[in-house]
Design a protein around this motif. Structure first.
Motif, PDB file in Angstrom:
ATOM      1  N   ALA A   1       0.837  -1.205   0.000  1.00  0.00           N
ATOM      2  CA  ALA A   1       0.000   0.000   0.000  1.00  0.00           C
ATOM      3  C   ALA A   1       0.872   1.254   0.000  1.00  0.00           C
ATOM      4  O   ALA A   1       0.603   2.199  -0.740  1.00  0.00           O
TER       5      ALA A   1
ATOM      6  N   ARG B   1       2.903   2.465  -3.804  1.00  0.00           N
ATOM      7  CA  ARG B   1       1.734   3.277  -4.165  1.00  0.00           C
ATOM      8  C   ARG B   1       1.777   4.692  -3.585  1.00  0.00           C
ATOM      9  O   ARG B   1       1.061   5.579  -4.050  1.00  0.00           O
TER      10      ARG B   1
ATOM     11  N   ALA C   1       5.400   6.355  -5.922  1.00  0.00           N
ATOM     12  CA  ALA C   1       4.514   7.149  -6.785  1.00  0.00           C
ATOM     13  C   ALA C   1       4.805   8.644  -6.632  1.00  0.00           C
ATOM     14  O   ALA C   1       4.649   9.415  -7.583  1.00  0.00           O
TER      15      ALA C   1
ATOM     16  N   VAL D   1       5.784   1.144  -9.694  1.00  0.00           N
ATOM     17  CA  VAL D   1       4.487   1.496  -9.105  1.00  0.00           C
ATOM     18  C   VAL D   1       3.399   0.570  -9.654  1.00  0.00           C
ATOM     19  O   VAL D   1       2.514   0.123  -8.915  1.00  0.00           O
TER      20      VAL D   1
ATOM     21  N   GLY E   1       3.591  -2.614  -7.873  1.00  0.00           N
ATOM     22  CA  GLY E   1       3.031  -2.411  -6.537  1.00  0.00           C
ATOM     23  C   GLY E   1       1.520  -2.414  -6.569  1.00  0.00           C
ATOM     24  O   GLY E   1       0.869  -3.040  -5.725  1.00  0.00           O
ATOM     25  N   ASN E   2       0.953  -1.730  -7.549  1.00  0.00           N
ATOM     26  CA  ASN E   2      -0.507  -1.705  -7.670  1.00  0.00           C
ATOM     27  C   ASN E   2      -1.053  -3.111  -7.920  1.00  0.00           C
ATOM     28  O   ASN E   2      -2.061  -3.502  -7.340  1.00  0.00           O
TER      29      ASN E   2
ATOM     30  N   TYR F   1      -0.731  -5.125  -4.741  1.00  0.00           N
ATOM     31  CA  TYR F   1      -1.662  -4.587  -3.743  1.00  0.00           C
ATOM     32  C   TYR F   1      -3.069  -5.119  -4.008  1.00  0.00           C
ATOM     33  O   TYR F   1      -3.731  -5.626  -3.093  1.00  0.00           O
ATOM     34  N   GLU F   2      -3.508  -5.019  -5.267  1.00  0.00           N
ATOM     35  CA  GLU F   2      -4.852  -5.510  -5.627  1.00  0.00           C
ATOM     36  C   GLU F   2      -4.970  -7.007  -5.334  1.00  0.00           C
ATOM     37  O   GLU F   2      -5.977  -7.477  -4.803  1.00  0.00           O
TER      38      GLU F   2
ATOM     39  N   PHE G   1      -6.531   1.227   2.025  1.00  0.00           N
ATOM     40  CA  PHE G   1      -5.468   2.168   1.690  1.00  0.00           C
ATOM     41  C   PHE G   1      -5.531   3.405   2.592  1.00  0.00           C
ATOM     42  O   PHE G   1      -4.538   3.808   3.193  1.00  0.00           O
TER      43      PHE G   1
ATOM     44  N   ARG H   1       0.943   8.263 -13.357  1.00  0.00           N
ATOM     45  CA  ARG H   1       0.180   7.505 -12.358  1.00  0.00           C
ATOM     46  C   ARG H   1      -0.877   6.615 -13.019  1.00  0.00           C
ATOM     47  O   ARG H   1      -1.111   5.491 -12.576  1.00  0.00           O
TER      48      ARG H   1
ATOM     49  N   PHE I   1      -3.125   3.561 -11.458  1.00  0.00           N
ATOM     50  CA  PHE I   1      -4.128   4.322 -10.705  1.00  0.00           C
ATOM     51  C   PHE I   1      -5.264   4.693 -11.652  1.00  0.00           C
ATOM     52  O   PHE I   1      -5.058   4.809 -12.868  1.00  0.00           O
TER      53      PHE I   1
END
Ligand SMILES: [Fe+2]
Length: 141
Positions: free
Chosen positions: A38, A42, A46, A82, A85-86, A89-90, A104, A125, A130
């Motif tokens: 997170a 992110r 980012a 990033v 990471g996203n 994270y998801e 988050f 981003r 994002f």
């Protein structure tokens, strides 16, 4: 690349102070991979996406194209960091049955992560995963 740029200007890596925000956040989130995903890619990485274009603009003003080019490479690679990471994270959120946006925000508060403020690099981003909706909501928080 950075070391070479510095050497070309008669400096060495380590000659200038630098903040350790990313490392500090890595330590704060050492207990939980979901919190790590997170906040390190992110939020902290980012922020690098946002910070790079203004730094490049200053370097362009002083005619330092080699430094601008190096930051282009770093920016491109950072988009991928990033994005990874996203993605994780998801994935971790779905594994745990956690709602990503609420978790988050809660994790941001828990670890006193810096809020999204000011000029953001929206195209980078978005390229990193994002959504406009999430960015708008984070900017208003
Ligand atoms: Fe990175």
């Amino acid at each position: 690349m950075i070391a070479r740029l510095l050497n070309d200007r008669s400096f060495s890596y380590g000659d200038f102070d630098a903040h350790d925000g990313l490392w500090e956040m890595a330590e704060r989130t050492r207990g939980d991979v979901l919190e790590r995903m997170a906040l390190v890619p992110r939020v902290m990485e980012a922020r690098g996406l946002d910070a790079t274009p203004p730094i490049q603009a200053k370097l362009r003003q002083v005619g330092d194209q080699p430094a601008v080019d190096v930051l282009d490479v770093i920016l491109r690679e950072e988009v991928r960091h990033v994005a990874l990471g996203n993605r994780w994270y998801e994935w971790l959120c779905s594994q745990r049955g956690v709602e990503p946006h609420a978790f988050f925000r809660e994790t941001m508060r828990k670890h006193r992560a810096p809020k999204l403020r000011g000029q953001i690099n929206r195209p980078a981003r978005i390229a990193a995963g994002f959504t406009n909706e999430e960015l708008d909501s984070l900017l208003q928080a």
